[in-house]
Design a protein around this motif. Structure first.
Motif, PDB file in Angstrom:
ATOM      1  N   CYS A 245       6.451   2.125  -1.319  1.00  0.00           N
ATOM      2  CA  CYS A 245       5.362   1.962  -2.286  1.00  0.00           C
ATOM      3  C   CYS A 245       4.829   3.351  -2.626  1.00  0.00           C
ATOM      4  CB  CYS A 245       4.263   1.083  -1.698  1.00  0.00           C
ATOM      5  SG  CYS A 245       2.894   0.817  -2.838  1.00  0.00           S
ATOM      6  N   HIS A 246       4.792   3.670  -3.903  1.00  0.00           N
ATOM      7  CA  HIS A 246       4.406   5.005  -4.357  1.00  0.00           C
ATOM      8  C   HIS A 246       2.946   5.072  -4.810  1.00  0.00           C
ATOM      9  CE1 HIS A 246       5.015   9.033  -5.853  1.00  0.00           C
ATOM     10  NE2 HIS A 246       4.648   8.680  -7.071  1.00  0.00           N
ATOM     11  N   SER A 247       2.429   4.000  -5.359  1.00  0.00           N
ATOM     12  CA  SER A 247       1.044   4.011  -5.839  1.00  0.00           C
ATOM     13  C   SER A 247       0.092   3.544  -4.730  1.00  0.00           C
ATOM     14  CB  SER A 247       0.894   3.149  -7.090  1.00  0.00           C
ATOM     15  OG  SER A 247       1.438   1.877  -6.886  1.00  0.00           O
ATOM     16  N   ARG A 248      -1.201   3.790  -4.948  1.00  0.00           N
ATOM     17  CA  ARG A 248      -2.190   3.423  -3.937  1.00  0.00           C
ATOM     18  C   ARG A 248      -2.098   1.939  -3.591  1.00  0.00           C
ATOM     19  NH1 ARG A 248      -7.622   4.016  -5.986  1.00  0.00           N
ATOM     20  NH2 ARG A 248      -8.315   2.048  -5.183  1.00  0.00           N
ATOM     21  N   GLU A 249      -1.954   1.120  -4.612  1.00  0.00           N
ATOM     22  CA  GLU A 249      -1.766  -0.317  -4.427  1.00  0.00           C
ATOM     23  C   GLU A 249      -0.706  -0.790  -5.403  1.00  0.00           C
ATOM     24  OE1 GLU A 249      -5.561  -2.098  -5.074  1.00  0.00           O
ATOM     25  OE2 GLU A 249      -6.314  -1.520  -3.106  1.00  0.00           O
TER      26      GLU A 249
ATOM     27  N   LYS B 151       0.846  -1.202   0.000  1.00  0.00           N
ATOM     28  CA  LYS B 151       0.000   0.000   0.000  1.00  0.00           C
ATOM     29  C   LYS B 151       0.879   1.249   0.000  1.00  0.00           C
ATOM     30  CE  LYS B 151      -3.991  -2.159   0.900  1.00  0.00           C
ATOM     31  NZ  LYS B 151      -5.021  -2.276  -0.041  1.00  0.00           N
ATOM     32  N   ARG B 152       0.316   2.366  -0.498  1.00  0.00           N
ATOM     33  CA  ARG B 152       1.051   3.630  -0.563  1.00  0.00           C
ATOM     34  C   ARG B 152       1.684   3.963   0.788  1.00  0.00           C
ATOM     35  NH1 ARG B 152      -2.457   7.786  -2.747  1.00  0.00           N
ATOM     36  NH2 ARG B 152      -1.608   7.175  -4.740  1.00  0.00           N
TER      37      ARG B 152
END
Length: 119
Positions: free
Chosen positions: A103-107, A19-20
């Motif tokens: 983690c850079h993206s939402r998922e 997760k982000r």
């Protein structure tokens, strides 16, 4: 590394969801895994010493931009996406982690290859 060796790594590596904001590893840690991105993005970050910019491997113009009240600042180095690999260099050369990975993206999902499987 041969195609069959890479194929074997994928076969045995679990896919782990992230997760982000989740930190996969921090700068200076002993490497335990390498990552192959299946989905999403991960950011690599490096601590920049603002008091001693000549010691930084990055352009000193960046350190001048970041200079505020703290002596050290985390700077974004790269954003990696699908099918990219990170963390392998430290496993190969048995060195401490050079960057922080987040983690850079939402998922996101990544294959996680353990050190023992990599060798």
């Amino acid at each position: 590394m041969s195609y069959n060796a890479v194929k074997k790594l994928f076969y045995h590596a679990p896919i782990v969801a992230h997760k982000r904001g989740e930190v996969l590893f921090d700068e200076g840690e002993d490497p335990k895994k390498m990552y192959i991105i299946k989905k999403g993005e991960f950011k690599l970050m490096k601590t920049i010493d603002l008091e001693n910019p000549e010691e930084n491997i990055y352009n000193t113009a960046i350190t001048k931009m970041l200079k505020r009240t703290t002596a050290k600042k985390l700077a974004d180095v790269a954003i990696l996406g699908e099918k990219e690999i990170f963390g392998e260099e430290e496993l190969i050369y048995n060195k401490k982690r050079l960057f922080r990975a987040v983690c850079h993206s939402r998922e996101a999902e990544a294959y996680e290859v353990n050190k023992r499987d990599f060798r």
